[in-house]
Design a protein around this motif. Structure first.
Motif, PDB file in Angstrom:
ATOM      1  N   ASP A   2       0.802  -1.197  -0.196  1.00 25.75           N
ATOM      2  CA  ASP A   2      -0.023   0.047  -0.033  1.00 25.75           C
ATOM      3  C   ASP A   2       0.948   1.311  -0.149  1.00 25.75           C
ATOM      4  O   ASP A   2       1.691   1.362   0.664  1.00 25.75           O
ATOM      5  N   LEU A   3       0.648   2.055  -1.070  1.00 24.68           N
ATOM      6  CA  LEU A   3       1.781   3.310  -1.180  1.00 24.68           C
ATOM      7  C   LEU A   3       0.918   4.450  -0.309  1.00 24.68           C
ATOM      8  O   LEU A   3       1.722   5.437   0.032  1.00 24.68           O
ATOM      9  N   ASN A   4      -0.114   4.499  -0.334  1.00 23.89           N
ATOM     10  CA  ASN A   4      -0.900   5.709   0.079  1.00 23.89           C
ATOM     11  C   ASN A   4      -1.558   5.318   1.562  1.00 23.89           C
ATOM     12  O   ASN A   4      -2.308   4.165   1.429  1.00 23.89           O
ATOM     13  N   LYS A  38      -5.171   0.733  -5.738  1.00 18.02           N
ATOM     14  CA  LYS A  38      -5.035  -0.077  -7.300  1.00 18.02           C
ATOM     15  C   LYS A  38      -4.682   1.074  -8.226  1.00 18.02           C
ATOM     16  O   LYS A  38      -4.110   1.009  -9.129  1.00 18.02           O
ATOM     17  N   ALA A  39      -4.808   2.434  -7.700  1.00 21.65           N
ATOM     18  CA  ALA A  39      -4.082   3.543  -8.431  1.00 21.65           C
ATOM     19  C   ALA A  39      -3.712   4.703  -7.399  1.00 21.65           C
ATOM     20  O   ALA A  39      -4.111   4.524  -6.227  1.00 21.65           O
ATOM     21  N   GLN A  40      -2.989   5.664  -8.042  1.00 21.03           N
ATOM     22  CA  GLN A  40      -2.294   6.734  -7.029  1.00 21.03           C
ATOM     23  C   GLN A  40      -2.684   7.923  -7.773  1.00 21.03           C
ATOM     24  O   GLN A  40      -2.683   8.117  -8.748  1.00 21.03           O
ATOM     25  N   PRO A  41      -3.101   9.073  -6.926  1.00 22.85           N
ATOM     26  CA  PRO A  41      -3.260  10.165  -7.203  1.00 22.85           C
ATOM     27  C   PRO A  41      -1.861  10.901  -7.786  1.00 22.85           C
ATOM     28  O   PRO A  41      -0.921  10.419  -7.285  1.00 22.85           O
ATOM     29  N   ASP A  42      -2.060  12.092  -8.588  1.00 23.04           N
ATOM     30  CA  ASP A  42      -0.942  12.393  -8.766  1.00 23.04           C
ATOM     31  C   ASP A  42      -0.534  13.632  -7.602  1.00 23.04           C
ATOM     32  O   ASP A  42      -1.301  13.668  -6.897  1.00 23.04           O
ATOM     33  N   LEU A  43       0.582  14.170  -7.772  1.00 17.12           N
ATOM     34  CA  LEU A  43       1.214  15.043  -6.651  1.00 17.12           C
ATOM     35  C   LEU A  43       0.277  16.163  -6.228  1.00 17.12           C
ATOM     36  O   LEU A  43       0.119  16.541  -5.167  1.00 17.12           O
ATOM     37  N   THR A  44      -0.284  16.745  -7.375  1.00 15.04           N
ATOM     38  CA  THR A  44      -1.084  18.044  -7.154  1.00 15.04           C
ATOM     39  C   THR A  44      -2.363  17.580  -6.457  1.00 15.04           C
ATOM     40  O   THR A  44      -2.715  18.123  -5.715  1.00 15.04           O
ATOM     41  N   THR A  45      -2.845  16.373  -6.889  1.00 12.60           N
ATOM     42  CA  THR A  45      -4.098  15.973  -6.259  1.00 12.60           C
ATOM     43  C   THR A  45      -3.801  15.530  -4.918  1.00 12.60           C
ATOM     44  O   THR A  45      -4.546  15.845  -3.931  1.00 12.60           O
ATOM     45  N   LEU A  46      -2.724  14.769  -4.678  1.00 13.38           N
ATOM     46  CA  LEU A  46      -2.300  14.295  -3.290  1.00 13.38           C
ATOM     47  C   LEU A  46      -2.064  15.627  -2.373  1.00 13.38           C
ATOM     48  O   LEU A  46      -2.511  15.687  -1.186  1.00 13.38           O
ATOM     49  N   ASP A  47      -1.778  16.664  -2.844  1.00 13.03           N
ATOM     50  CA  ASP A  47      -1.554  17.911  -2.171  1.00 13.03           C
ATOM     51  C   ASP A  47      -3.047  18.733  -1.804  1.00 13.03           C
ATOM     52  O   ASP A  47      -3.047  18.764  -0.523  1.00 13.03           O
ATOM     53  N   GLN A  48      -3.665  18.588  -2.748  1.00  9.37           N
ATOM     54  CA  GLN A  48      -5.067  19.110  -2.341  1.00  9.37           C
ATOM     55  C   GLN A  48      -5.790  17.994  -1.308  1.00  9.37           C
ATOM     56  O   GLN A  48      -6.411  18.589  -0.633  1.00  9.37           O
ATOM     57  N   ILE A  49      -5.588  16.665  -1.353  1.00 14.94           N
ATOM     58  CA  ILE A  49      -6.203  16.152  -0.565  1.00 14.94           C
ATOM     59  C   ILE A  49      -5.706  16.302   0.924  1.00 14.94           C
ATOM     60  O   ILE A  49      -6.416  16.124   1.838  1.00 14.94           O
TER      61      ILE A  49
END
Length: 67
Positions: A2-4, A38-49
């Motif tokens: 699990d990456l995130n 199963k998928a990872q958000p991009d860094l911009t989205t991760l920042d928003q999250i």
């Protein structure tokens, strides 16, 4: 691996994937894939999250060096 930790953080904050999807303007299906890793958000989205959840981006990522 699990990456995130998005699902873990959502549970801690008592928020749903549906809520997150609405905040980000993404589909619940997409958010579900992130939560199940199963998928990872991009860094911009991760920042928003991270901002939405009031946590540091690093808190959303597993520290792979420790595993």
């Amino acid at each position: 691996a699990d990456l995130n930790q998005i699902k873990v953080m959502l549970v801690r904050k008592k928020l749903s994937g549906k809520w997150l999807a609405e905040q980000l303007g993404k589909s619940t299906c997409t958010v579900s894939k992130w939560c199940s890793n199963k998928a990872q958000p991009d860094l911009t989205t991760l920042d928003q999250i991270a901002k939405l959840l009031g946590v540091n981006v690093k808190d959303l990522l597993n520290d792979t060096e420790q595993n």
